[in-house]
Write a protein that holds these residues in place. Structure first.
Motif, PDB file in Angstrom:
ATOM      1  N   ILE A 200     -38.118 -10.799  -9.120  1.00  0.00           N
ATOM      2  CA  ILE A 200     -38.595 -11.382 -10.384  1.00  0.00           C
ATOM      3  C   ILE A 200     -38.928 -12.852 -10.197  1.00  0.00           C
ATOM      4  CG2 ILE A 200     -37.869 -12.071 -12.709  1.00  0.00           C
ATOM      5  CD1 ILE A 200     -36.334  -9.416 -12.866  1.00  0.00           C
ATOM      6  N   PHE A 201     -38.031 -13.585  -9.572  1.00  0.00           N
ATOM      7  CA  PHE A 201     -38.241 -15.029  -9.433  1.00  0.00           C
ATOM      8  C   PHE A 201     -39.356 -15.335  -8.434  1.00  0.00           C
ATOM      9  CE2 PHE A 201     -34.356 -15.275 -11.778  1.00  0.00           C
ATOM     10  CZ  PHE A 201     -34.376 -16.516 -12.387  1.00  0.00           C
ATOM     11  N   VAL A 202     -39.481 -14.534  -7.387  1.00  0.00           N
ATOM     12  CA  VAL A 202     -40.566 -14.755  -6.427  1.00  0.00           C
ATOM     13  C   VAL A 202     -41.913 -14.453  -7.072  1.00  0.00           C
ATOM     14  CG1 VAL A 202     -41.578 -13.937  -4.265  1.00  0.00           C
ATOM     15  CG2 VAL A 202     -39.129 -14.413  -4.390  1.00  0.00           C
ATOM     16  N   LEU A 203     -41.992 -13.393  -7.866  1.00  0.00           N
ATOM     17  CA  LEU A 203     -43.241 -13.083  -8.559  1.00  0.00           C
ATOM     18  C   LEU A 203     -43.612 -14.170  -9.563  1.00  0.00           C
ATOM     19  CD1 LEU A 203     -42.886  -9.234  -9.162  1.00  0.00           C
ATOM     20  CD2 LEU A 203     -44.453 -10.395  -7.593  1.00  0.00           C
ATOM     21  N   LEU A 204     -42.635 -14.683 -10.274  1.00  0.00           N
ATOM     22  CA  LEU A 204     -42.904 -15.789 -11.200  1.00  0.00           C
ATOM     23  C   LEU A 204     -43.392 -17.025 -10.436  1.00  0.00           C
ATOM     24  CD1 LEU A 204     -39.889 -15.470 -13.666  1.00  0.00           C
ATOM     25  CD2 LEU A 204     -42.298 -14.986 -14.144  1.00  0.00           C
ATOM     26  N   ALA A 205     -42.798 -17.269  -9.268  1.00  0.00           N
ATOM     27  CA  ALA A 205     -43.246 -18.399  -8.444  1.00  0.00           C
ATOM     28  C   ALA A 205     -44.686 -18.201  -8.001  1.00  0.00           C
ATOM     29  CB  ALA A 205     -42.331 -18.543  -7.229  1.00  0.00           C
ATOM     30  N   ALA A 206     -45.035 -16.982  -7.603  1.00  0.00           N
ATOM     31  CA  ALA A 206     -46.413 -16.711  -7.195  1.00  0.00           C
ATOM     32  C   ALA A 206     -47.382 -16.939  -8.356  1.00  0.00           C
ATOM     33  CB  ALA A 206     -46.528 -15.276  -6.687  1.00  0.00           C
ATOM     34  N   ALA A 207     -46.974 -16.538  -9.561  1.00  0.00           N
ATOM     35  CA  ALA A 207     -47.821 -16.761 -10.735  1.00  0.00           C
ATOM     36  C   ALA A 207     -48.008 -18.253 -11.005  1.00  0.00           C
ATOM     37  CB  ALA A 207     -47.215 -16.066 -11.949  1.00  0.00           C
ATOM     38  N   LEU A 208     -46.942 -19.026 -10.880  1.00  0.00           N
ATOM     39  CA  LEU A 208     -47.032 -20.472 -11.108  1.00  0.00           C
ATOM     40  C   LEU A 208     -47.931 -21.136 -10.065  1.00  0.00           C
ATOM     41  CD1 LEU A 208     -43.296 -21.198 -11.967  1.00  0.00           C
ATOM     42  CD2 LEU A 208     -45.238 -21.439 -13.526  1.00  0.00           C
ATOM     43  N   LEU A 209     -47.816 -20.712  -8.821  1.00  0.00           N
ATOM     44  CA  LEU A 209     -48.684 -21.262  -7.788  1.00  0.00           C
ATOM     45  C   LEU A 209     -50.134 -20.862  -8.031  1.00  0.00           C
ATOM     46  CD1 LEU A 209     -46.440 -20.670  -4.651  1.00  0.00           C
ATOM     47  CD2 LEU A 209     -46.963 -22.868  -5.735  1.00  0.00           C
ATOM     48  N   GLY A 210     -50.345 -19.640  -8.515  1.00  0.00           N
ATOM     49  CA  GLY A 210     -51.701 -19.227  -8.858  1.00  0.00           C
ATOM     50  C   GLY A 210     -52.295 -20.102  -9.947  1.00  0.00           C
ATOM     51  N   VAL A 211     -51.492 -20.434 -10.959  1.00  0.00           N
ATOM     52  CA  VAL A 211     -51.952 -21.341 -12.018  1.00  0.00           C
ATOM     53  C   VAL A 211     -52.281 -22.710 -11.439  1.00  0.00           C
ATOM     54  CG1 VAL A 211     -51.232 -22.568 -14.107  1.00  0.00           C
ATOM     55  CG2 VAL A 211     -50.730 -20.129 -13.850  1.00  0.00           C
ATOM     56  N   THR A 212     -51.444 -23.182 -10.522  1.00  0.00           N
ATOM     57  CA  THR A 212     -51.665 -24.498  -9.920  1.00  0.00           C
ATOM     58  C   THR A 212     -52.999 -24.548  -9.180  1.00  0.00           C
ATOM     59  OG1 THR A 212     -49.275 -24.749  -9.643  1.00  0.00           O
ATOM     60  CG2 THR A 212     -50.680 -26.234  -8.382  1.00  0.00           C
ATOM     61  N   PHE A 213     -53.269 -23.541  -8.361  1.00  0.00           N
ATOM     62  CA  PHE A 213     -54.529 -23.519  -7.619  1.00  0.00           C
ATOM     63  C   PHE A 213     -55.716 -23.330  -8.560  1.00  0.00           C
ATOM     64  CE2 PHE A 213     -51.788 -22.870  -3.952  1.00  0.00           C
ATOM     65  CZ  PHE A 213     -52.477 -23.557  -2.957  1.00  0.00           C
ATOM     66  N   TRP A 214     -55.524 -22.565  -9.637  1.00  0.00           N
ATOM     67  CA  TRP A 214     -56.627 -22.374 -10.586  1.00  0.00           C
ATOM     68  C   TRP A 214     -56.968 -23.684 -11.290  1.00  0.00           C
ATOM     69  CZ3 TRP A 214     -56.790 -22.756 -16.012  1.00  0.00           C
ATOM     70  CH2 TRP A 214     -57.955 -22.251 -16.596  1.00  0.00           C
ATOM     71  N   VAL A 215     -55.952 -24.445 -11.680  1.00  0.00           N
ATOM     72  CA  VAL A 215     -56.203 -25.742 -12.339  1.00  0.00           C
ATOM     73  C   VAL A 215     -56.877 -26.694 -11.358  1.00  0.00           C
ATOM     74  CG1 VAL A 215     -55.081 -27.777 -13.341  1.00  0.00           C
ATOM     75  CG2 VAL A 215     -54.302 -25.470 -13.969  1.00  0.00           C
ATOM     76  N   LEU A 216     -56.434 -26.683 -10.093  1.00  0.00           N
ATOM     77  CA  LEU A 216     -57.050 -27.542  -9.085  1.00  0.00           C
ATOM     78  C   LEU A 216     -58.519 -27.168  -8.903  1.00  0.00           C
ATOM     79  CD1 LEU A 216     -56.608 -29.770  -6.962  1.00  0.00           C
ATOM     80  CD2 LEU A 216     -56.075 -27.947  -5.337  1.00  0.00           C
ATOM     81  N   LYS A 217     -58.806 -25.870  -8.881  1.00  0.00           N
ATOM     82  CA  LYS A 217     -60.177 -25.413  -8.717  1.00  0.00           C
ATOM     83  C   LYS A 217     -61.031 -25.848  -9.906  1.00  0.00           C
ATOM     84  CE  LYS A 217     -62.974 -21.248  -7.997  1.00  0.00           C
ATOM     85  NZ  LYS A 217     -62.932 -19.765  -7.860  1.00  0.00           N
ATOM     86  N   ARG A 218     -60.495 -25.778 -11.109  1.00  0.00           N
ATOM     87  CA  ARG A 218     -61.219 -26.185 -12.304  1.00  0.00           C
ATOM     88  C   ARG A 218     -61.540 -27.673 -12.258  1.00  0.00           C
ATOM     89  NH1 ARG A 218     -63.172 -22.928 -16.392  1.00  0.00           N
ATOM     90  NH2 ARG A 218     -62.422 -24.415 -17.957  1.00  0.00           N
ATOM     91  N   ARG A 219     -60.621 -28.458 -11.723  1.00  0.00           N
ATOM     92  CA  ARG A 219     -60.858 -29.895 -11.646  1.00  0.00           C
ATOM     93  C   ARG A 219     -61.858 -30.204 -10.535  1.00  0.00           C
ATOM     94  NH1 ARG A 219     -54.626 -31.967 -12.761  1.00  0.00           N
ATOM     95  NH2 ARG A 219     -54.714 -31.604 -15.005  1.00  0.00           N
ATOM     96  N   ASP A 220     -61.905 -29.331  -9.533  1.00  0.00           N
ATOM     97  CA  ASP A 220     -62.938 -29.487  -8.504  1.00  0.00           C
ATOM     98  C   ASP A 220     -64.322 -29.329  -9.118  1.00  0.00           C
ATOM     99  OD1 ASP A 220     -61.558 -30.149  -6.276  1.00  0.00           O
ATOM    100  OD2 ASP A 220     -61.236 -28.101  -5.600  1.00  0.00           O
ATOM    101  N   ALA A 221     -64.394 -28.353 -10.047  1.00  0.00           N
ATOM    102  CA  ALA A 221     -65.672 -28.083 -10.685  1.00  0.00           C
ATOM    103  C   ALA A 221     -66.017 -29.182 -11.678  1.00  0.00           C
ATOM    104  CB  ALA A 221     -65.629 -26.759 -11.396  1.00  0.00           C
TER     105      ALA A 221
END
Length: 327
Positions: free
Chosen positions: A306-327
């Motif tokens: 559960i905690f590892v999956l939540l961590a993966a989701a949080l990291l996915g959000v982090t990379f998505w926000v970074l990608k949006r700021r790249d754009a």
């Protein structure tokens, strides 16, 4: 990039290693004493066949101060995420250093991937090392008290602290990216970690798997074997439903109203087995709902996942926000 990350965190890593070594020495010294006492008790009870009575007895395996120290290690998975993860991006964004770091030959996503990867690995190794030491130290104590499932025992041993540490680090990194300020990121990491740990321990954990319910005669009480996780217990009436509480005027026994036919024993034989025998004769039974000790490793795996999956989701959000700021 790996070298830069090492240079930036080398002093924090050295401090963590020194504290880990000090904790290991303390646990080694006290753990060897506890193990010696425990094995001596096992050897003594094996001679007269009384080892079943060891559980719950007082062997003075350790002192309350060391028990408190071990329980305090429940905070270890949080600390890397709080002090390394939350500032990892927040401080760069807050001070404007990202404008320098992200304009070099390395891409923003690679910069984040390398830094986050090494921080996650460091957090997992630290939490795993502390958990391994605590698990070894707690062996005799857990066998004596049969409390492997209890809060502040389940949470600090075996593999779940690694899952907690990975989640805390991912939460800190994500909070830093979203909030772009170090202090708010620290606050969100602390509050989010504590809230989820409390929610998991108090409400989610008892229901990872369908619990077992055993009904038994009141004259033959039943106690689950080993380090089980108790959920509920009580008395049910002949109709299979819990009897009413005694209220202000009723006559009660173990929190339920005694049937009229058995109330005479409350006055003539209070606290005796006559009340229990009478209630059993009238169809009253006891029950206990629990998670068996055999499910310990399944629960460890479920909670870590559960905690590892939540961590993966949080990291996915982090990379998505970074990608949006790249754009």
């Amino acid at each position: 990039m790996t070298w830069v990350t090492w240079r930036q965190y080398r002093y924090q890593y050295a401090l963590a290693a020194a504290l880990l070594a000090a904790l290991a020495v303390v646990l080694l010294i006290t753990g060897l004493h506890a193990a010696q006492v425990w094995h001596s008790a096992l050897a003594a009870c094996a001679k007269d066949g009384s080892c079943a009575s060891l559980t719950g007895s007082d062997l003075s395996l350790t002192t309350p101060a060391f028990v408190t120290l071990v329980v305090a290690t429940s905070a270890v998975p949080l600390l890397p995420g709080l002090f390394w993860g939350a500032p990892a991006l927040a401080s760069e964004l807050e001070t404007g250093m990202n404008q320098f770091a992200w304009t070099q030959s390395i891409t923003r996503r690679r910069w984040l991937a390398v830094r986050a990867g090494w921080l996650l690995l460091a957090a997992a190794v630290l939490a795993g090392a502390v958990s391994a030491a605590v698990t070894w130290w707690s062996g005799p104590y857990t066998a004596l008290t049969a409390d492997a499932f209890q809060v502040n025992r389940f949470d600090i041993t075996d593999i779940v602290p690694v899952g907690y540490a990975i989640f805390a680090m991912a939460l800190g990194i994500c909070a830093g990216m979203l909030l772009r300020r170090t202090l708010p990121a620290l606050a969100v990491t602390l509050a989010g970690f504590v809230a989820l740990r409390a929610l998991t321990a108090l409400w989610l954990r008892p229901h990872y798997m369908t619990p077992v319910t055993v009904y038994y005669k009141l004259t033959a009480p039943f106690t689950p074997a080993g380090s089980y996780l108790g959920i509920s217990q009580g008395i049910i009436g002949p109709n299979g439903q819990p009897p009413p509480s005694p209220g202000a005027v009723g006559i009660g026994f173990n929190g339920v109203q005694v049937p009229a036919a058995c109330q005479q024993f409350m006055a003539s034989h209070p606290g005796s087995g006559a009340i229990v025998s009478c209630m059993a004769a009238h169809g009253y039974r006891g029950y206990v709902t629990y998670q068996p000790a055999s499910r310990f490793w399944a629960f460890q795996g479920i909670e870590t996942g559960i905690f590892v999956l939540l961590a993966a989701a949080l990291l996915g959000v982090t990379f998505w926000v970074l990608k949006r700021r790249d754009a």
